[in-house]
Write an enzyme that holds these catalytic residues in place. Structure first.
Site, short mmCIF file in Angstrom:
data_model
loop_
_atom_site.label_atom_id
_atom_site.label_comp_id
_atom_site.label_asym_id
_atom_site.label_seq_id
_atom_site.Cartn_x
_atom_site.Cartn_y
_atom_site.Cartn_z
N LYS A 1 1.00 -1.19 0.11
CA LYS A 1 0.14 0.06 -0.05
C LYS A 1 0.71 1.47 -0.16
O LYS A 1 1.81 1.25 0.86
CB LYS A 1 -0.95 0.02 1.20
CG LYS A 1 -2.08 0.72 1.17
CD LYS A 1 -2.90 0.28 2.27
CE LYS A 1 -4.30 1.02 2.46
NZ LYS A 1 -4.75 0.83 4.01
C1 E4P Z 1 -8.09 1.26 4.57
O1 E4P Z 1 -7.39 0.97 3.38
C2 E4P Z 1 -8.16 2.57 5.08
O2 E4P Z 1 -6.72 3.03 5.65
C3 E4P Z 1 -9.12 2.82 6.04
O3 E4P Z 1 -10.42 2.39 5.59
C4 E4P Z 1 -9.33 4.43 6.56
O4 E4P Z 1 -10.54 4.32 7.35
P1 E4P Z 1 -10.73 5.44 8.53
O5 E4P Z 1 -10.90 6.78 7.66
O6 E4P Z 1 -11.94 5.09 8.99
O7 E4P Z 1 -9.38 5.59 9.49
#
Ligand code: E4P
Length: 218
Positions: free
Chosen positions: A83
């Site tokens: 990622k």
């Molecule tokens: C996933 O890949 C993201 O990092 C995550 O969904 C972010 O979620 P949040 O905005 O609730 O922290």
């Protein structure tokens, strides 16, 4: 639609996998920190639970550092998706890692233009954050609609829309209606999807009537 689980809590992932609800997992540095565990160890354990993509996020901000971290992370298991953030360095890293056959999830996407750039860089997944846009009084779901429409206009772009920062079941349903390929869901939201008061009420009534018969099936 594929369901990824948005957590680094192994017990939650295991329980949901047993219910057939896990097509992959997403983590981020905040979720790893919350788990209190070593990143490589927790990612390896998660990769053993699901054969689906498991996102592990780099923390370097320059291309060289991201590439080194990405190449290290992908060695943990073949289903690791590296990622990277949606920065110029992130896109350059995405391009290089994708060319090497690595799954890449480009994260922190907040505009259709950013999503188009990620697809051109060869991203496997683009992660637009709906909840964080809603938090600043901007329609997060409109971003999903725009990205899905743009990608459909150019079928040679193979990037899948991975709807992230989902906060409640309506986010999921709206994303599914738009045809997004993947949603990553916190375990609490997956549990909310199951619940309906009429299901509980109906089951209570059926069981009460059944008890009156004095019968047992076995
Ligand atoms: C996933 O890949 C993201 O990092 C995550 O969904 C972010 O979620 P949040 O905005 O609730 O922290």
């Amino acid at each position: 639609m594929k369901f990824f689980v948005d957590t680094a809590e192994v017990s939650e992932i295991r329980a949901l996998a047993e219910a057939g609800l896990v097509d992959g997992v997403t983590t981020n540095p905040s979720l790893i920190a919350k788990s209190g565990r070593k990143m490589a160890e927790v990612i390896a354990e998660i990769c053993g639970i699901t054969p689906g993509p498991v996102s592990a996020e780099v923390t370097a901000t320059d291309v060289e550092g991201m590439l080194a971290e990405g190449r290290y992370l992908r060695e943990i298991a073949p289903n690791v998706a590296v990622k990277v953030p949606l920065t110029e360095a992130g896109l350059r890293t995405c391009r290089a890692l994708s060319a090497e056959g690595t799954l890449v999830n480009v994260t922190l996407c907040f505009s259709p233009a950013q999503a188009l750039l990620a697809a051109k860089a060869g991203a496997t997944f683009i992660s637009p954050f709906v909840g964080r846009l809603d938090d600043i009084a901007t329609d997060g779901m409109q971003l999903i609609a725009d990205i899905v429409k743009i990608y459909r206009n150019y079928p040679h772009l193979k990037t899948e829309v991975l709807v992230a920062s989902i906060r409640h079941p309506i986010h999921l349903i709206e994303a599914a209606k738009l045809g997004a390929e993947v949603a990553t869901l916190p375990p609490a939201v997956i549990r909310q999807l199951l619940k309906h008061p009429l299901t509980d009420k109906g089951l209570d009534a059926f069981l009460a009537d059944w008890r009156k018969t004095g019968q047992s099936i076995l």
